[in-house]
Design an enzyme around this catalytic site. Structure first.
Site, PDB file in Angstrom:
ATOM      1  N   TRP A 104     140.853   8.719  -7.322  1.00 56.02           N
ATOM      2  CA  TRP A 104     139.619   9.275  -7.861  1.00 56.02           C
ATOM      3  C   TRP A 104     139.811  10.734  -8.288  1.00 56.02           C
ATOM      4  O   TRP A 104     138.861  11.478  -8.426  1.00 56.02           O
ATOM      5  CB  TRP A 104     138.510   9.188  -6.819  1.00 56.02           C
ATOM      6  CG  TRP A 104     138.006   7.798  -6.586  1.00 56.02           C
ATOM      7  CD1 TRP A 104     136.918   7.212  -7.176  1.00 56.02           C
ATOM      8  CD2 TRP A 104     138.544   6.808  -5.713  1.00 56.02           C
ATOM      9  NE1 TRP A 104     136.761   5.924  -6.730  1.00 56.02           N
ATOM     10  CE2 TRP A 104     137.754   5.639  -5.825  1.00 56.02           C
ATOM     11  CE3 TRP A 104     139.643   6.768  -4.855  1.00 56.02           C
ATOM     12  CZ2 TRP A 104     137.998   4.475  -5.103  1.00 56.02           C
ATOM     13  CZ3 TRP A 104     139.901   5.606  -4.147  1.00 56.02           C
ATOM     14  CH2 TRP A 104     139.090   4.477  -4.270  1.00 56.02           C
ATOM     15  N   CYS A 150     136.469   1.432  -7.773  1.00 53.08           N
ATOM     16  CA  CYS A 150     135.723   0.334  -7.151  1.00 53.08           C
ATOM     17  C   CYS A 150     135.604  -0.905  -8.033  1.00 53.08           C
ATOM     18  O   CYS A 150     135.741  -2.026  -7.552  1.00 53.08           O
ATOM     19  CB  CYS A 150     134.351   0.813  -6.697  1.00 53.08           C
ATOM     20  SG  CYS A 150     133.196   1.236  -8.027  1.00 53.08           S
ATOM     21  N   HIS A 208     128.355   1.642  -7.153  1.00 53.94           N
ATOM     22  CA  HIS A 208     129.500   1.116  -6.404  1.00 53.94           C
ATOM     23  C   HIS A 208     129.542  -0.394  -6.628  1.00 53.94           C
ATOM     24  O   HIS A 208     128.507  -1.064  -6.684  1.00 53.94           O
ATOM     25  CB  HIS A 208     129.372   1.437  -4.915  1.00 53.94           C
ATOM     26  CG  HIS A 208     130.520   0.942  -4.092  1.00 53.94           C
ATOM     27  ND1 HIS A 208     131.837   1.057  -4.502  1.00 53.94           N
ATOM     28  CD2 HIS A 208     130.570   0.292  -2.899  1.00 53.94           C
ATOM     29  CE1 HIS A 208     132.628   0.526  -3.587  1.00 53.94           C
ATOM     30  NE2 HIS A 208     131.883   0.053  -2.614  1.00 53.94           N
ATOM     31  N   ASP A 239     134.039  -6.125   0.456  1.00 55.29           N
ATOM     32  CA  ASP A 239     134.267  -4.888  -0.299  1.00 55.29           C
ATOM     33  C   ASP A 239     135.709  -4.434  -0.081  1.00 55.29           C
ATOM     34  O   ASP A 239     136.098  -4.098   1.029  1.00 55.29           O
ATOM     35  CB  ASP A 239     133.284  -3.809   0.159  1.00 55.29           C
ATOM     36  CG  ASP A 239     133.307  -2.576  -0.726  1.00 55.29           C
ATOM     37  OD1 ASP A 239     134.187  -2.481  -1.599  1.00 55.29           O
ATOM     38  OD2 ASP A 239     132.436  -1.698  -0.550  1.00 55.29           O
ATOM     39  N   ASN A 297     120.207   0.711   1.605  1.00 53.10           N
ATOM     40  CA  ASN A 297     118.832   0.868   2.079  1.00 53.10           C
ATOM     41  C   ASN A 297     118.640   2.001   3.076  1.00 53.10           C
ATOM     42  O   ASN A 297     117.732   1.970   3.889  1.00 53.10           O
ATOM     43  CB  ASN A 297     118.337  -0.431   2.715  1.00 53.10           C
ATOM     44  CG  ASN A 297     116.826  -0.564   2.601  1.00 53.10           C
ATOM     45  OD1 ASN A 297     116.180   0.179   1.879  1.00 53.10           O
ATOM     46  ND2 ASN A 297     116.257  -1.502   3.322  1.00 53.10           N
ATOM     47  N   ASP A 315     117.772   6.110   3.818  1.00 53.01           N
ATOM     48  CA  ASP A 315     116.930   7.135   3.201  1.00 53.01           C
ATOM     49  C   ASP A 315     117.744   8.411   3.021  1.00 53.01           C
ATOM     50  O   ASP A 315     118.678   8.692   3.788  1.00 53.01           O
ATOM     51  CB  ASP A 315     115.717   7.435   4.081  1.00 53.01           C
ATOM     52  CG  ASP A 315     114.716   6.286   4.087  1.00 53.01           C
ATOM     53  OD1 ASP A 315     114.771   5.450   3.162  1.00 53.01           O
ATOM     54  OD2 ASP A 315     113.905   6.228   5.030  1.00 53.01           O
ATOM     55  N   GLU A 365     110.720  -2.028  -1.929  1.00 49.68           N
ATOM     56  CA  GLU A 365     110.685  -0.632  -1.464  1.00 49.68           C
ATOM     57  C   GLU A 365     109.275  -0.231  -1.037  1.00 49.68           C
ATOM     58  O   GLU A 365     108.296  -0.481  -1.747  1.00 49.68           O
ATOM     59  CB  GLU A 365     111.161   0.302  -2.580  1.00 49.68           C
ATOM     60  CG  GLU A 365     112.671   0.365  -2.738  1.00 49.68           C
ATOM     61  CD  GLU A 365     113.354   1.162  -1.639  1.00 49.68           C
ATOM     62  OE1 GLU A 365     112.649   1.640  -0.722  1.00 49.68           O
ATOM     63  OE2 GLU A 365     114.591   1.292  -1.692  1.00 49.68           O
ATOM     64  N   TYR A 371     131.816   9.723 -10.307  1.00 47.19           N
ATOM     65  CA  TYR A 371     130.823   8.699  -9.998  1.00 47.19           C
ATOM     66  C   TYR A 371     130.677   8.471  -8.501  1.00 47.19           C
ATOM     67  O   TYR A 371     129.715   7.861  -8.047  1.00 47.19           O
ATOM     68  CB  TYR A 371     131.153   7.387 -10.725  1.00 47.19           C
ATOM     69  CG  TYR A 371     132.128   6.485 -10.014  1.00 47.19           C
ATOM     70  CD1 TYR A 371     131.686   5.432  -9.207  1.00 47.19           C
ATOM     71  CD2 TYR A 371     133.501   6.667 -10.146  1.00 47.19           C
ATOM     72  CE1 TYR A 371     132.572   4.599  -8.557  1.00 47.19           C
ATOM     73  CE2 TYR A 371     134.395   5.834  -9.504  1.00 47.19           C
ATOM     74  CZ  TYR A 371     133.933   4.801  -8.713  1.00 47.19           C
ATOM     75  OH  TYR A 371     134.820   3.979  -8.076  1.00 47.19           O
TER      76      TYR A 371
END
Length: 828
Positions: free
Chosen positions: A354, A389, A448, A471, A511, A513, A560, A633
């Site tokens: 990266w 990714c 991602h 992943d 998900n 915050d 949401e 990114y």
């Protein structure tokens, strides 16, 4: 990543590389006393070096974890066995039968176990596995697209074969089929399969005679739905009153067995045919990137049926030292694949980079498919530079689809990377709301890309079957290894972060915050703002049966702001390192903030706007600060190159717009990969002490390549494509490289185009020879140090060859007869 139950743990890379030691493989039987002994394989220089082996740490649920010492070594390999000249790795030295009816001189083709052919013995003079792409087996098993001549079948489904005999088959004769995989095949582990013809099932395997005509014996063989996947050696034993006979191993008779999403008894079963067509058989797809408001898409050639790719996928499992007995379990296979697609700690397929410096390899943005990457790894055993990714995910889709798992490529926009197990994204500011970069270890990636694969989860409570996240991008370690998943999407959706594997990390990606902390006068930090909709704002994938984009956010999270979504977040946070974070927040919010960025093109000036709205019935005064920087990114940003400070007075219910203009000459010297920029906005409301904070990322669009087909396409005939590119920059692009690839059309090809002057339009033409009929896609990319992320694609409808079929041997495009070199065991 960290560990919750069997979750992910942060830590330094492992000192060992996860290889397996073991004794050299010995053949289970010797077909002929005259046969020369098989040379002992060279020592594995990456053998396990102590401590708990990879397999026990990576996959505690593996059913064979207590028996790994017996079949753990990769099969000895030199050539991958795609050439008829190669001898079977069993040690058999008999002449090849070619997989079809041989010469009638059976005694010169086959050898009895005591080396004597006696009158009346039942000698197998040849085998026809009906293995060509047009034969019954390959058609019924949905493997006819593989560019291989060997038999490729899916487990849990019957297949057919014909045995050619020296005399007619009699009811008193005994015929037994045997399959072997691994270095020390054992019946108890499923690595040595014995199938007596007509004598009932053995662990789900059975064989029966369907027709006996003259010297031909037709058999139907049923494979077990939980069989090991991989390449099996095959032989036949016969017993009659005149004696026993064994057919020598022949590489032409090796059998590939894959997972079977068409079989209800296989735990990878998918009950929708349109899904199977899309997620197993489709060789081409779309991968999405950019930001939620500026979504880019690129076509990716998965190429899972290209010649050599299946061998590369199995080679990956060998390189990791995965026990053959564990290869029946898709959960374990997915976990190993996620570890091996990246190179960290195991010399896997792709080196992640990266940095923006790719001179020693290929810019990740330049790849257009997985085939070149996988074949390079198979050929050299060395990790391929470079991946990010979407490249890791594209290769993972190829590998899992090739092995028979329904798999799709997923893009999550505003994807969090939580580094401290808090399950929140924590951003720290000083007293004046300027970011404290030395404290901001968490990051939010613009996007991602990972994978979903479909399977049942017998290792979890009921309700967690279906899509599982895998992943392969190396971010944090899991049980000391750079892998992630498989993780049930249902557990992510409901915040059940104690479910294996790696649910806490993936939950935070979609998900969590964003928590803004401000340093106080006494040096302590206080939560001044919680942004609840900043993470996992949009999750997308390619739609089934079309090139449209499909939103799948609802599969990962409840709506949401809904009660169910808030409950999931707080349930997850309760298991994190800051379980009381929501109990200490306070806020007064009657001024809202929005950021608007125009759709700017690389090389042009741009404008970004901040909109403030006063929702109260009283005037509000806002001190506003804007900081603009370029960003990778991955959320890693450069230094601020432009800033603005302004005081805005808002009447009750009014909105005000503040614009920030940026000229090309201001940002050009700062640009990094993908042309993304980060605007940090902070504000302070004088009247009620409300703090405003927002981070907004936007990108600069790059041009597309225009592809035009210049003549109709037909299998075996030369076709021509024209590629047109317009340089959008006023500067010269140097060392320009075009890449071209398309399954069934063109093997991966790189074209050095030299330099392209500023604002210049260039046209080039390339020829290719299609090898398979049907609707195909030809994909191109352009890369240079000054500009990347430039792609193009064209659909090519290929007509069948006139009066012929199959894969013609023209201009090097034929794969089915090609020998793919393979690296020595252990890699480089």
């Amino acid at each position: 990543m960290w560990e919750v139950s069997l979750g992910m743990t942060t830590g330094s890379p492992r000192s060992d590389v996860g290889r397996w030691g073991g004794n050299p493989w010995q053949p289970p039987m010797t077909p002929s006393p005259e046969a020369e002994p098989e040379p002992e394989p060279e020592p594995d220089r990456h053998a396990h070096q102590g401590g708990r082996p990879f397999w026990a740490r990576c996959c505690g649920c593996c059913s064979c974890q207590n028996t790994i010492d017996d079949d753990r070594r990769p099969e000895p390999r030199g050539d991958p066995g795609l050439s008829r000249a190669r001898e079977a790795s069993s040690g058999g030295r008999g002449p090849s039968s070619g997989g079809r009816r041989p010469d009638t001189r059976g005694s010169t083709v086959n050898t009895a176990r005591d080396s004597t052919i006696r009158e009346g013995m039942l000698v197998v003079t040849g085998v026809d596995l009906l293995s060509s792409p047009s034969d019954q087996n390959r058609q019924e098993h949905h493997t006819d697209e593989f560019e291989y001549k060997e038999l490729i079948i899916r487990r849990g489904q019957p297949f057919h074969m014909v045995l050619f005999l020296s005399r007619p088959y009699e009811s008193s004769d005994h015929v037994t089929l045997e399959l072997f995989i691994g270095n020390n095949p054992e019946v108890g582990k499923g690595t040595h399969v014995i199938i007596p013809v007509g004598q009932g099932a053995s662990r789900g395997w059975k064989a029966q005679v369907t027709n006996s005509s003259g010297k031909n014996l037709n058999l139907q063989v049923h494979t077990a739905p939980n069989a090991i996947i991989g390449k099996f050696r095959f032989t036949v034993r016969t017993r009659s009153e005149a004696g026993e006979f064994q057919l020598p191993f022949d590489p032409c008779n090796e059998i590939y067995i894959l997972f079977n999403p068409w079989c209800p008894e296989d735990i990878v079963y998918v009950d929708r045919e349109d899904w199977r067509q899309e997620y197993v058989l489709n060789e081409c797809g779309r991968i999405y990137y950019g930001t939620e408001t500026q979504i880019g898409e690129r076509t990716w050639n998965y190429g899972q049926f290209d010649h050599g790719v299946l061998d590369a996928c199995l080679y990956i499992l060998d390189q990791r030292g995965m026990p053959y007995g564990g290869r029946s379990d898709p959960i374990s296979v997915c976990r190993v694949v996620s570890a091996m697609v990246n190179s960290l700690d195991d010399n896997g397929i792709l080196i992640g980079n990266w940095s923006g410096e790719y001179s020693r390899g290929t810019n990740p943005s330049a790849w257009v498919g997985s085939v070149e990457i996988l074949l390079s790894y198979l050929r050299t055993g060395s990790s391929v530079p470079y991946g990010q990714c979407w490249v890791f995910a594209g290769v993972t889709t190829t590998v899992l689809r090739c092995l028979g798992l329904a798999t799709r490529t997923i893009t999550n926009f505003s994807s969090a990377h939580d580094t401290d197990t808090s399950l929140t994204m924590d951003i720290y500011f000083d007293e004046n709301m300027k970011p404290l970069e030395h404290l901001n270890h968490d990051s939010v990636w613009n996007f991602h890309v990972w994978n979903d694969c479909w399977m049942k989860r017998p290792d979890l409570p009921s309700g967690f079957d279906g899509w599982q996240v895998v992943d392969a991008t190396p971010q944090e370690t899991s049980s000391g290894i750079f892998c992630c998943g498989p993780c049930s999407v249902q557990s992510i959706k409901n915040g059940l972060v104690y479910m294996k594997y790696d649910t806490p990390f993936i939950f935070a990606e979609v998900n969590s915050d964003k928590i803004y902390w401000q340093r106080q006068g006494d040096g302590s930090f206080k939560i001044v703002y919680v942004e609840e909709k900043a993470i996992g704002s949009l999750v997308v994938t390619k739609a089934v049966g079309s090139n449209m984009r499909e939103e799948v956010t609802h599969t990962y999270k409840h709506p949401e702001g809904s009660e169910a979504e808030r409950k999931a977040v707080e349930t997850a946070a309760a298991h994190g390192s800051k379980p009381n974070v929501y109990a200490i927040r306070d806020s007064v919010e009657d001024v809202t903030l929005q950021v608007e960025a125009q759709d700017a093109v690389m090389g042009q000036d741009l404008t970004v706007c901040v909109v403030l709205t006063n929702c109260s019935s009283s005037p509000r005064t806002v001190k506003l600060h804007l900081y603009l920087s370029v960003t990778f990114y991955t959320g890693v940003s450069g230094s601020v190159f432009k800033e603005s400070k302004k005081e805005v007075v808002l009447a009750p219910g009014a909105s005000e717009r503040t614009a920030l203009s940026v000229a090309y000459k201001e940002y050009r010297v700062h640009l990094v990969d993908q042309g993304a920029m980060l605007l940090n906005v902070s504000g302070h409301v004088k009247e009620n002490k409300q703090v405003l904070a927002k981070q907004h990322t936007f990108r600069l669009r790059t041009p597309d390549l225009s592809l035009t087909l210049l003549r109709a396409a037909m299998v075996g005939q030369e076709c021509e494509v024209q590629i047109v590119f317009q340089n959008p920059l006023p500067v010269t692009l140097t060392n320009v490289v075009f890449r071209l690839e398309g399954s069934g059309l063109q093997r991966p090809k790189a074209l050095n185009a030299g330099d392209i002057e500023g604002n210049k339009r260039v046209t080039l033409c390339q020829t290719f020879v299609p090898v398979k009929p049907g609707s195909r896609q030809l994909i191109a990319s352009l890369d240079s140090p000054q500009l990347s992320q430039v792609h193009g694609v064209i659909q090519v409808d290929v007509a069948p060859a006139a009066g012929g079929s199959g894969f013609p041997d023209t201009r090097g495009n034929s794969r089915s007869g090609e020998t793919i070199p393979i690296a020595s065991r252990g890699g480089a």
